[in-house]
Motif scaffolding. Structure first.
Motif, short mmCIF file in Angstrom:
data_model
loop_
_atom_site.label_atom_id
_atom_site.label_comp_id
_atom_site.label_asym_id
_atom_site.label_seq_id
_atom_site.Cartn_x
_atom_site.Cartn_y
_atom_site.Cartn_z
N VAL A 1 0.84 -1.20 0.00
CA VAL A 1 0.00 0.00 0.00
C VAL A 1 0.87 1.24 0.00
CG1 VAL A 1 -1.59 1.37 1.41
CG2 VAL A 1 -2.00 -1.08 1.09
N ALA A 2 1.91 1.24 0.83
CA ALA A 2 2.81 2.40 0.91
C ALA A 2 3.57 2.62 -0.39
CB ALA A 2 3.78 2.21 2.07
N ALA A 3 3.95 1.54 -1.05
CA ALA A 3 4.68 1.65 -2.32
C ALA A 3 3.82 2.33 -3.38
CB ALA A 3 5.13 0.27 -2.79
N ARG A 4 2.54 2.03 -3.38
CA ARG A 4 1.63 2.71 -4.31
C ARG A 4 1.41 4.16 -3.88
NH1 ARG A 4 -1.27 -2.12 -3.68
NH2 ARG A 4 -2.82 -1.07 -2.36
N TYR B 1 6.54 11.30 -1.21
CA TYR B 1 6.96 10.91 0.13
C TYR B 1 6.29 11.78 1.20
CZ TYR B 1 10.72 8.01 -1.81
OH TYR B 1 11.42 7.04 -2.47
N ASP B 2 6.25 13.10 0.95
CA ASP B 2 5.70 14.01 1.96
C ASP B 2 4.18 13.92 2.05
OD1 ASP B 2 8.25 14.86 2.54
OD2 ASP B 2 8.16 16.62 1.23
N GLY B 3 3.55 13.34 1.03
CA GLY B 3 2.10 13.22 1.04
C GLY B 3 1.59 11.94 1.65
N VAL B 4 2.49 11.15 2.19
CA VAL B 4 2.11 9.85 2.76
C VAL B 4 2.13 9.92 4.28
CG1 VAL B 4 2.82 7.45 3.01
CG2 VAL B 4 2.97 8.55 0.79
N GLY B 5 0.96 9.69 4.87
CA GLY B 5 0.86 9.66 6.33
C GLY B 5 0.62 8.25 6.83
N VAL B 6 1.11 7.97 8.01
CA VAL B 6 0.96 6.64 8.60
C VAL B 6 -0.51 6.26 8.74
CG1 VAL B 6 1.26 5.29 10.72
CG2 VAL B 6 3.17 6.66 9.82
N ALA B 7 -1.33 7.18 9.23
CA ALA B 7 -2.75 6.88 9.44
C ALA B 7 -3.44 6.51 8.13
CB ALA B 7 -3.45 8.07 10.09
N ASP B 8 -3.13 7.25 7.07
CA ASP B 8 -3.75 6.98 5.77
C ASP B 8 -3.32 5.62 5.22
OD1 ASP B 8 -5.05 9.41 5.79
OD2 ASP B 8 -3.41 10.45 4.78
N LEU C 1 -6.16 -1.55 8.45
CA LEU C 1 -5.62 -1.79 9.79
C LEU C 1 -5.74 -0.53 10.64
CD1 LEU C 1 -2.40 -3.55 8.51
CD2 LEU C 1 -4.28 -4.70 9.67
N THR C 2 -5.59 -0.70 11.94
CA THR C 2 -5.65 0.45 12.84
C THR C 2 -4.30 1.16 12.86
OG1 THR C 2 -4.92 -0.82 14.77
CG2 THR C 2 -7.30 -0.75 14.31
N HIS C 3 -4.37 2.44 13.17
CA HIS C 3 -3.14 3.25 13.26
C HIS C 3 -2.20 2.66 14.30
CE1 HIS C 3 -1.34 7.59 13.65
NE2 HIS C 3 -0.44 6.67 13.44
N GLY C 4 -2.75 2.20 15.40
CA GLY C 4 -1.93 1.69 16.50
C GLY C 4 -1.12 0.45 16.15
N ARG D 1 8.11 6.04 10.70
CA ARG D 1 7.57 6.34 9.36
C ARG D 1 8.70 6.23 8.33
NH1 ARG D 1 7.55 10.92 6.27
NH2 ARG D 1 5.85 11.14 4.74
N GLU D 2 9.87 6.71 8.68
CA GLU D 2 11.01 6.65 7.76
C GLU D 2 11.36 5.22 7.39
OE1 GLU D 2 10.81 8.62 10.46
OE2 GLU D 2 10.49 10.44 9.25
#
Length: 201
Positions: A27-30, A37-44, A51-54, A63-64
C-alpha cells in the motif's frame, strides 16, 4: 502434541504478521508514487491497508523505516516489469520494447504502479540516506539492464548510452505527467522514443 500445537500456532501468527507487513508495504509503495513521500501519512496508509493506526509500530520502528521499505518495493516492482518486457521480446527488439513500454501512455497514466524514478525523482534528494541508497541501487540496476542489451556491452560506450537513455526516459515521462496539455504530453514521450530508437516508425 502440545508442543507441536504451540509451534504451529506460533508459525501461523508469524506468517499472518508477515503477510500483514507485506500488505502495508505494498500500500505504501503505491501511495508514495501517487502522493509523494511528503504526502504519505501513517494513518492513511494503515487505513488503506485495512488496519488500525496503532498496529503500525508492531511492524515499523518509524515512518522513515516504512518509507525505505516502500521505496524498495516500488523499485522492485518497476525492475520486475522491465525485466519481464526484456524477457518476452525477441533479442533484436528488446531495447525498442523496453523503451516503448516505458514511454507509453499506459505507463504515464499509471503513476502509482509505475516507475518510482519518474514519480519521486525530484523529492528523493531530500529523503533519508537509506531511501536515496535504494534509489541509487535501482538506477544502477536499470542502467545495467539496458546496457546489457547493447551490442557494445562491456565497452564504456554501452554504459554511457544506457545512462543517456535512462535520463531521457525518466525525464520525458516526468514532464509528460507534469503538463496539462495531452498533445504536449504525448509529444514529449514520442519525441524521446524517436530520439532513442531512430528506426522506430
Amino acid at each position: 502434541m502440545i508442543i507441536i500445537m504451540r509451534i504451529s500456532k506460533a508459525s501461523q501468527r508469524a506468517a499472518a504478521k508477515e503477510a500483514t507487513h507485506a500488505r502495508i508495504v505494498a500500500v505504501a509503495a503505491r501511495a508514495i508514487r501517487r502522493s509523494g513521500y511528503d504526502g504519505v501519512g501513517v494513518a492513511d496508509i494503515m487505513k488503506e491497508a485495512g488496519l488500525t493506526h496503532g498496529a503500525f509500530y508492531a511492524h515499523f520502528a518509524s515512518r522513515e523505516a516504512m518509507l525505505v521499505e516502500a521505496a524498495r518495493q516500488a523499485c522492485a516492482e518497476s525492475a520486475s516489469v522491465a525485466t519481464g518486457v526484456a524477457a518476452s521480446a525477441p533479442p533484436e527488439q528488446v531495447v525498442a520494447a523496453m523503451l516503448g513500454a516505458y514511454l507509453s501512455k499506459t505507463h504515464a497514466d499509471q503513476a502509482e504502479t509505475g516507475c518510482p524514478l519518474a514519480a519521486l525523482g525530484s523529492e528523493t534528494a531530500r529523503q533519508a540516506p537509506e531511501v536515496r541508497r535504494v534509489t541509487t541501487r535501482h538506477i544502477k540496476e536499470m542502467v545495467d539492464l539496458l546496457a546489457r542489451q547493447s551490442p557494445d556491452w562491456g565497452q564504456p560506450q554501452a554504459h554511457a548510452q544506457a545512462l543517456v537513455a535512462i535520463s531521457t526516459m525518466v525525464g520525458a515521462l516526468l514532464l509528460s505527467r507534469a503538463v496539462d496539455d495531452p498533445a504536449l504530453a504525448d509529444g514529449l514521450r514520442s519525441a524521446a522514443l524517436k530520439h532513442l530508437t531512430p528506426t522506430h516508425d
